[in-house]
Design a protein around this motif. Structure first.
Motif, PDB file in Angstrom:
ATOM      1  N   TRP A 247       0.805  -1.212   0.000  1.00 54.55           N
ATOM      2  CA  TRP A 247       0.000   0.000   0.000  1.00 54.55           C
ATOM      3  C   TRP A 247       0.846   1.273   0.000  1.00 54.55           C
ATOM      4  O   TRP A 247       0.402   2.340  -0.452  1.00 54.55           O
ATOM      5  CB  TRP A 247      -0.975   0.028   1.190  1.00 54.55           C
ATOM      6  CG  TRP A 247      -0.338  -0.141   2.544  1.00 54.55           C
ATOM      7  CD1 TRP A 247      -0.278  -1.286   3.274  1.00 54.55           C
ATOM      8  CD2 TRP A 247       0.305   0.874   3.325  1.00 54.55           C
ATOM      9  NE1 TRP A 247       0.375  -1.060   4.464  1.00 54.55           N
ATOM     10  CE2 TRP A 247       0.741   0.262   4.525  1.00 54.55           C
ATOM     11  CE3 TRP A 247       0.561   2.229   3.146  1.00 54.55           C
ATOM     12  CZ2 TRP A 247       1.416   0.949   5.528  1.00 54.55           C
ATOM     13  CZ3 TRP A 247       1.245   2.932   4.136  1.00 54.55           C
ATOM     14  CH2 TRP A 247       1.651   2.290   5.310  1.00 54.55           C
ATOM     15  N   ILE A 248       2.084   1.167   0.490  1.00 56.71           N
ATOM     16  CA  ILE A 248       2.911   2.380   0.605  1.00 56.71           C
ATOM     17  C   ILE A 248       3.267   2.946  -0.763  1.00 56.71           C
ATOM     18  O   ILE A 248       3.450   4.151  -0.923  1.00 56.71           O
ATOM     19  CB  ILE A 248       4.175   2.100   1.454  1.00 56.71           C
ATOM     20  CG1 ILE A 248       4.696   3.411   2.063  1.00 56.71           C
ATOM     21  CG2 ILE A 248       5.267   1.394   0.650  1.00 56.71           C
ATOM     22  CD1 ILE A 248       5.732   3.224   3.147  1.00 56.71           C
ATOM     23  N   PHE A 249       3.345   2.055  -1.770  1.00 54.16           N
ATOM     24  CA  PHE A 249       3.697   2.512  -3.114  1.00 54.16           C
ATOM     25  C   PHE A 249       2.521   3.187  -3.813  1.00 54.16           C
ATOM     26  O   PHE A 249       2.702   3.849  -4.836  1.00 54.16           O
ATOM     27  CB  PHE A 249       4.186   1.341  -3.964  1.00 54.16           C
ATOM     28  CG  PHE A 249       5.441   0.716  -3.431  1.00 54.16           C
ATOM     29  CD1 PHE A 249       6.644   1.383  -3.487  1.00 54.16           C
ATOM     30  CD2 PHE A 249       5.403  -0.539  -2.851  1.00 54.16           C
ATOM     31  CE1 PHE A 249       7.812   0.821  -2.982  1.00 54.16           C
ATOM     32  CE2 PHE A 249       6.556  -1.125  -2.345  1.00 54.16           C
ATOM     33  CZ  PHE A 249       7.766  -0.446  -2.409  1.00 54.16           C
ATOM     34  N   SER A 250       1.336   3.003  -3.261  1.00 53.67           N
ATOM     35  CA  SER A 250       0.137   3.542  -3.901  1.00 53.67           C
ATOM     36  C   SER A 250      -0.415   4.777  -3.196  1.00 53.67           C
ATOM     37  O   SER A 250      -1.507   5.238  -3.527  1.00 53.67           O
ATOM     38  CB  SER A 250      -0.948   2.456  -3.958  1.00 53.67           C
ATOM     39  OG  SER A 250      -0.513   1.366  -4.735  1.00 53.67           O
ATOM     40  N   LEU A 251       0.340   5.314  -2.217  1.00 52.33           N
ATOM     41  CA  LEU A 251      -0.093   6.579  -1.609  1.00 52.33           C
ATOM     42  C   LEU A 251      -0.137   7.631  -2.715  1.00 52.33           C
ATOM     43  O   LEU A 251       0.845   7.856  -3.420  1.00 52.33           O
ATOM     44  CB  LEU A 251       0.859   6.993  -0.487  1.00 52.33           C
ATOM     45  CG  LEU A 251       0.859   6.086   0.756  1.00 52.33           C
ATOM     46  CD1 LEU A 251       1.899   6.566   1.775  1.00 52.33           C
ATOM     47  CD2 LEU A 251      -0.518   6.034   1.416  1.00 52.33           C
ATOM     48  N   LYS A 252      -1.271   8.255  -2.839  1.00 47.92           N
ATOM     49  CA  LYS A 252      -1.614   9.016  -4.041  1.00 47.92           C
ATOM     50  C   LYS A 252      -0.602  10.093  -4.422  1.00 47.92           C
ATOM     51  O   LYS A 252      -0.318  10.306  -5.608  1.00 47.92           O
ATOM     52  CB  LYS A 252      -2.999   9.652  -3.848  1.00 47.92           C
ATOM     53  CG  LYS A 252      -3.582  10.263  -5.106  1.00 47.92           C
ATOM     54  CD  LYS A 252      -4.997  10.760  -4.851  1.00 47.92           C
ATOM     55  CE  LYS A 252      -5.619  11.344  -6.118  1.00 47.92           C
ATOM     56  NZ  LYS A 252      -6.986  11.846  -5.875  1.00 47.92           N
ATOM     57  N   SER A 253      -0.042  10.784  -3.430  1.00 44.67           N
ATOM     58  CA  SER A 253       0.830  11.926  -3.732  1.00 44.67           C
ATOM     59  C   SER A 253       2.304  11.653  -3.472  1.00 44.67           C
ATOM     60  O   SER A 253       3.145  12.538  -3.682  1.00 44.67           O
ATOM     61  CB  SER A 253       0.394  13.143  -2.897  1.00 44.67           C
ATOM     62  OG  SER A 253      -0.950  13.482  -3.138  1.00 44.67           O
TER      63      SER A 253
END
Length: 415
Positions: A247-253
């Motif tokens: 999930w850390i790679f998909s943090l939007k900004s």
């Protein structure tokens, strides 16, 4: 020194801007008491000791006061009903100790407060219904201990908070329905341990978070439907282990992520249809043995994989379109350097300290923009590849192949 002449008192100068920094003053000049238009005062790097008098904070027009680099030990409480026009107060590198008094955080106009480099041990909680105009608060390199109080993260106007270089051990959870205006939070080099709480990654305005140099062991997964404004997250030199959560790679900004200097062994399989805004990823000095090709959705500009346990070139690299910097040095990669690695937009490549033996022939009609390659401390043999003749190679050179490179650059051989 800019000043106005006060015609009503021919013997007295009314000064607007006064710099007395780096002298040998041992006390506050008494004539300052009567300054009515003084806007800027710099008394930094003198030898002033003892207490900061309350009258100096209440000078009628004073906007900026620099008392840094003295030997000041305490602050005198303000007089009842006194007011202050101060916008900036710099007290860094003094001998202040004990508690940061709540009244200083509530000075009506104070926007920037620097208390770094002192021996302050705690923060006094604000009085009920008090307000603060502070936008920037710097408390780095003090002796703060225990818990980071939740009220400090919720100061209405606070945009930048630096608590690095203290002995803080935990973060107090925010109060229900509290909000934060923080854009930058620096907690590096403290004694934080355990789990990084998910709420801190979801602070509404937080753009930059530095938690490096602590003893954090894991990351709490975000709550469903939570969002993050983080652009930069630094977790280097902690005690993170196991998998890097997907999930850390998909943090939007999130644009920059530093996980170097931990004990991470792998990357969790990515979520279906993953996308990422990451452009810089630092995974140096971990225990990674490989990265699955499914991580090709990452389109990075800067990638650090040095000092891991890689035995082959990660396959996901084949699909990188924007990579300009790649460091895979100090791993356990053997065999041939693949030709596809030269065809990125790479400007700098470090493959040193591996067990590489040869270079695969270049791809037909390939062009290269590389300006720097480090191949030292490998087992390369054979002839220098002429397609790399514009590249600067770095040393120290510890194998015959590298010596051929140096000779070629000094005296090119005509094929």
């Amino acid at each position: 020194m800019l000043f106005d002449y006060n015609g009503s008192n021919s013997s007295f100068l009314q000064i607007r801007h006064l710099v007395l920094a780096s002298n040998k003053l041992r006390a506050f000049p008494d004539f300052l008491r009567n300054q009515s238009i003084l806007y800027y005062l710099d008394l930094s790097n003198n030898q002033i000791q003892g207490k900061i008098p309350n009258w100096i904070l209440s000078l009628k027009s004073l906007n900026s006061l620099d008392l840094s680099g003295n030997s000041l030990a305490s602050l005198e409480a303000p007089l009842p009903n006194s007011t202050s026009t101060l916008s900036s107060l710099d007290l860094h590198s003094n001998k202040l100790q004990g508690e940061v008094p709540n009244w200083i955080l509530s000075l009506k106009s104070l926007n920037s407060l620097d208390l770094s480099g002192n021996s302050l041990a705690s923060l006094e909680a604000p009085l009920p219904n008090s307000t603060s105009a502070l936008s920037s608060l710097d408390l780095h390199s003090n002796k703060l201990q225990g818990e980071v109080p939740n009220w400090i993260l919720s100061l209405k106007s606070l945009n930048s908070l630096d608590l690095s270089g203290n002995s803080l051990a935990s973060l107090e959870a925010p109060l229900p329905n509290s909000t934060s205006a923080l854009s930058s939070l620096d907690l590096h080099s403290n004694k934080l341990q355990g789990e990084v709480p998910n709420w801190i990654l979801s602070l509404k305005s937080l753009n930059s978070l530095d938690l490096s140099g602590n003893s954090l062991a894991s990351l709490e997964a975000p709550l469903p439907n939570s969002t993050s404004a983080l652009s930069s997250l630094d977790l280097h030199s902690n005690k993170l282990q196991g998998e890097v959560p997907n999930w850390i790679f998909s943090l939007k900004s999130l644009n920059s992520l530093d996980l170097s200097g931990n004990s991470l062994a792998s990357l969790e399989a990515p979520l279906p249809n993953s996308t990422s805004a990451l452009s810089s990823l630092d995974l140096r000095s971990n225990k990674l043995q490989g990265i699955h090709s499914s991580y090709s959705f990452l389109q990075l500009g800067h990638l650090g994989l040095a000092s891991n346990k890689l035995t082959t070139f990660p396959n996901f690299l084949r699909n990188q379109s924007y990579l300009t910097y790649l460091d895979i040095s100090d791993n356990q990669i053997q065999g041939q350097i693949p030709n596809w690695i030269w065809s990125f937009k790479l400007q700098e490549l470090n493959l040193s300290c591996n067990s590489l033996e040869s270079l695969e022939a270049p791809l037909h009609n390939s062009t290269y923009v590389l300006s720097k390659v480090d191949l030292h401390s490998n087992q390369l043999q054979g002839h220098f590849p002429f397609f790399l003749n514009t590249i600067t190679f770095t040393g120290p050179f510890q194998n015959p192949y590298a010596m051929q490179v140096v000779l070629f650059l000094i005296c090119p051989i005509i094929p």
